[in-house]
Design an enzyme around this catalytic site. Structure first.
Site, PDB file in Angstrom:
ATOM      1  CG  ASP A 259     -13.188   5.764   5.580  1.00  0.00           C
ATOM      2  OD1 ASP A 259     -14.393   5.929   5.327  1.00  0.00           O
ATOM      3  OD2 ASP A 259     -12.291   5.896   4.735  1.00  0.00           O
TER       4      ASP A 259
ATOM      5  CE  LYS B 163      -3.752   2.410   2.392  1.00  0.00           C
ATOM      6  NZ  LYS B 163      -4.843   2.325   3.365  1.00  0.00           N
TER       7      LYS B 163
HETATM    8  P1  ADP Z   1      -7.511   3.606   0.791  1.00  0.00           P
HETATM    9  O1  ADP Z   1      -6.921   4.187   2.036  1.00  0.00           O
HETATM   10  O2  ADP Z   1      -6.977   4.273  -0.407  1.00  0.00           O
HETATM   11  O3  ADP Z   1      -8.995   3.513   0.830  1.00  0.00           O
HETATM   12  P2  ADP Z   1      -7.414   0.762   1.389  1.00  0.00           P
HETATM   13  O4  ADP Z   1      -6.420   0.317   2.397  1.00  0.00           O
HETATM   14  O5  ADP Z   1      -8.813   0.905   1.860  1.00  0.00           O
HETATM   15  O6  ADP Z   1      -6.900   2.108   0.705  1.00  0.00           O
HETATM   16  O7  ADP Z   1      -7.357  -0.245   0.157  1.00  0.00           O
HETATM   17  C1  ADP Z   1      -8.090  -0.007  -1.036  1.00  0.00           C
HETATM   18  C2  ADP Z   1      -8.627  -1.308  -1.610  1.00  0.00           C
HETATM   19  O8  ADP Z   1      -7.557  -2.227  -1.878  1.00  0.00           O
HETATM   20  C3  ADP Z   1      -9.534  -2.049  -0.646  1.00  0.00           C
HETATM   21  O9  ADP Z   1     -10.871  -1.611  -0.755  1.00  0.00           O
HETATM   22  C4  ADP Z   1      -9.358  -3.491  -1.057  1.00  0.00           C
HETATM   23  O10 ADP Z   1     -10.186  -3.787  -2.156  1.00  0.00           O
HETATM   24  C5  ADP Z   1      -7.919  -3.567  -1.520  1.00  0.00           C
HETATM   25  N1  ADP Z   1      -7.040  -4.036  -0.423  1.00  0.00           N
HETATM   26  C6  ADP Z   1      -6.346  -3.263   0.457  1.00  0.00           C
HETATM   27  N2  ADP Z   1      -5.640  -4.012   1.324  1.00  0.00           N
HETATM   28  C7  ADP Z   1      -5.871  -5.300   1.005  1.00  0.00           C
HETATM   29  C8  ADP Z   1      -5.401  -6.566   1.531  1.00  0.00           C
HETATM   30  N3  ADP Z   1      -4.559  -6.645   2.556  1.00  0.00           N
HETATM   31  N4  ADP Z   1      -5.848  -7.694   0.943  1.00  0.00           N
HETATM   32  C9  ADP Z   1      -6.699  -7.626  -0.105  1.00  0.00           C
HETATM   33  N5  ADP Z   1      -7.171  -6.489  -0.644  1.00  0.00           N
HETATM   34  C10 ADP Z   1      -6.764  -5.316  -0.111  1.00  0.00           C
HETATM   35 MG    MG Z   2     -10.192   2.361   1.967  1.00  0.00          MG
END
Ligand code: ADP
Ligand code: MG
Length: 406
Positions: free
Chosen positions: A230, A125
């Site tokens: 959130d 991320k």
């Molecule tokens: P943001 O802060 O930009 O919203 P997120 O951490 O919510 O970022 O991640 C965005 C998307 O990426 C999530 O809605 C999910 O679909 C996917 N995602 C994030 N982390 C994971 C993970 N550990 N395993 C699988 N999918 C993930």
């Molecule tokens: Mg998110």
């Protein structure tokens, strides 16, 4: 629009990395790092000769950028440069070996699939606080230029640090979260959760029980002093856990598969303490979010009202529950840092709400128009340099199906 290919990573020499690191170090107190300072830091770190050649390579790859109308000769790190530094760190720790496709573009992040040497897939991320203003129309550029040097870098790093600290603390307490694996600068690596975001789940066998489980998570967080902040259908991942049950019926063995839906929560940069001045608002908003979604998607309406903040507040720290808000602060995340980050996240959200910041895809058109203008511009070179700087350049071409080694 220029995107960088991670394959460039492998072509960088040790000296290039040293120079890139020097620009990063210099960025701590210079918005634009003077070229002589880059040379000095690089030499101190063991280099001697090819600093200028490295600068040229890095600039050409968009990892560092020059600023238009600068008063002196210097460079600054781009988002791409910072991405590469972070990837370099993850790969030297053997956490990441290859980078696959981008699975999501959040409002404040890029989510990439990565893998280690054994082929195990993980999630990288990349926090991008301030990105939206980078990518919006030109009026925002002045705002950015006037901002404190490197603050997007600082804020994105804060977001990653906070998210990582909370993921660790939550995991220790047995909350269903991805496993935190590594953090560097504005990025974190965590386990990949084989799942669908709740947003993409069209039906569940028993909405009432899933609802109860999610409310229970909100209450468990509260007991540990936390509000997610959130708690929506994008930040709740639904995992299917299959178990086989064997029964004997009429002397015959029968196998029955049962599927349990397990929610996993993600996305923690905006988490707040139950003692936050607006805690009640955040708490109610999280609860409302779930209620609204369950009503709309599953036509499920709970029979009882609440849960209410004041009741949840009474449980904070009870039964020996460790206060994770305090634990994270004790780990070095100061109140001041939390405040700065909160402000940045709110500003970003306000921009999104006001429609000033458009999601990336819609924005491409505008960018292309920009490019057209620039093509007819005589000062093309200078404009290009600036353009490079404003792109989040860490991107794998869609044509590359296979993960790319870093
Ligand atoms: P943001 O802060 O930009 O919203 P997120 O951490 O919510 O970022 O991640 C965005 C998307 O990426 C999530 O809605 C999910 O679909 C996917 N995602 C994030 N982390 C994971 C993970 N550990 N395993 C699988 N999918 C993930
Ligand atoms: Mg998110």
């Amino acid at each position: 629009i220029m995107f960088l290919d991670t394959r460039v990573l492998r072509h960088l020499t040790a000296e290039d990395w040293r120079v890139l690191t020097a620009v990063e170090m210099g960025s701590k107190n210079h918005e634009l790092v003077p070229t002589p300072l880059i040379e000095r830091i690089s030499r101190l770190k063991g280099g001697a000769s090819g600093v200028h050649r490295s600068i040229a390579t890095l600039a050409k790859s968009g990892l560092i950028g020059r600023m238009k109308e600068a008063k002196y000769d210097g460079y600054r790190l781009t988002y791409g440069g910072l991405d590469y530094l972070a990837l370099h760190t993850h790969s030297s720790k053997d956490v990441v070996y290859s980078v696959g496709s981008r699975v999501g573009v959040g409002k404040e992040s890029d989510i990439m699939i990565v893998a280690d040497k054994t082929g195990e897939q993980k999630i990288l991320k990349i926090h991008r606080l301030g990105r939206i203003s980078f990518r919006t129309v030109k009026s925002n550029r002045d705002y950015l230029r006037n901002r404190q040097g490197g603050s997007w870098m600082y804020l994105s790093r804060l977001a990653a640090m906070k998210e990582y600290a909370f993921m660790q603390a939550l995991q220790e307490e047995g909350f269903p979260v991805p496993e935190p694996i590594s953090q560097s600068r504005h990025t974190i690596v965590m386990s990949l959760v084989e799942s669908l975001p709740l947003r993409q789940v069209s039906a569940v066998p028993n909405p009432a029980s899933l609802y109860a489980e999610l409310i229970d998570l909100i209450l468990r967080l509260a007991k540990h002093g936390l509000i997610h902040g959130d708690f929506n259908e994008f930040n709740i991942l639904i995992k299917e856990e299959r178990t086989n049950k064997y029964t004997i019926e009429d002397g015959e063995e029968k196998e029955e598969e049962t599927v349990t839906l397990v929610p996993v929560i993600i996305d923690f940069p905006q988490m707040v303490s139950m003692d936050h001045v607006n805690a009640e608002m955040y708490f109610d908003r999280d609860v409302e979010c779930i209620k609204r979604f369950f009503k709309k998607r599953f036509h499920f309406v709970p029979t009882s009202p609440g849960p209410f903040f004041k009741d949840a507040y009474k449980t904070v720290g009870k039964d020996g529950a460790r206060r994770l808000d305090a634990a994270v602060e004790a780990s070095g995340f100061t109140k001041k840092m939390l405040k700065e980050l909160e402000k940045a996240i709110q500003e970003q959200q306000a921009k999104i709400d006001a429609g000033e910041a458009v999601p990336e895809d819609e924005e491409l058109e505008e960018d292309e128009e920009d490019d057209d203008e620039e093509d007819s511009d005589d000062e093309e070179d200078e404009e290009d340099e600036q353009e490079e700087e404003e792109q989040a350049v860490f991107e794998i071409p869609a044509s590359v199906g296979r993960p790319v080694e870093v």
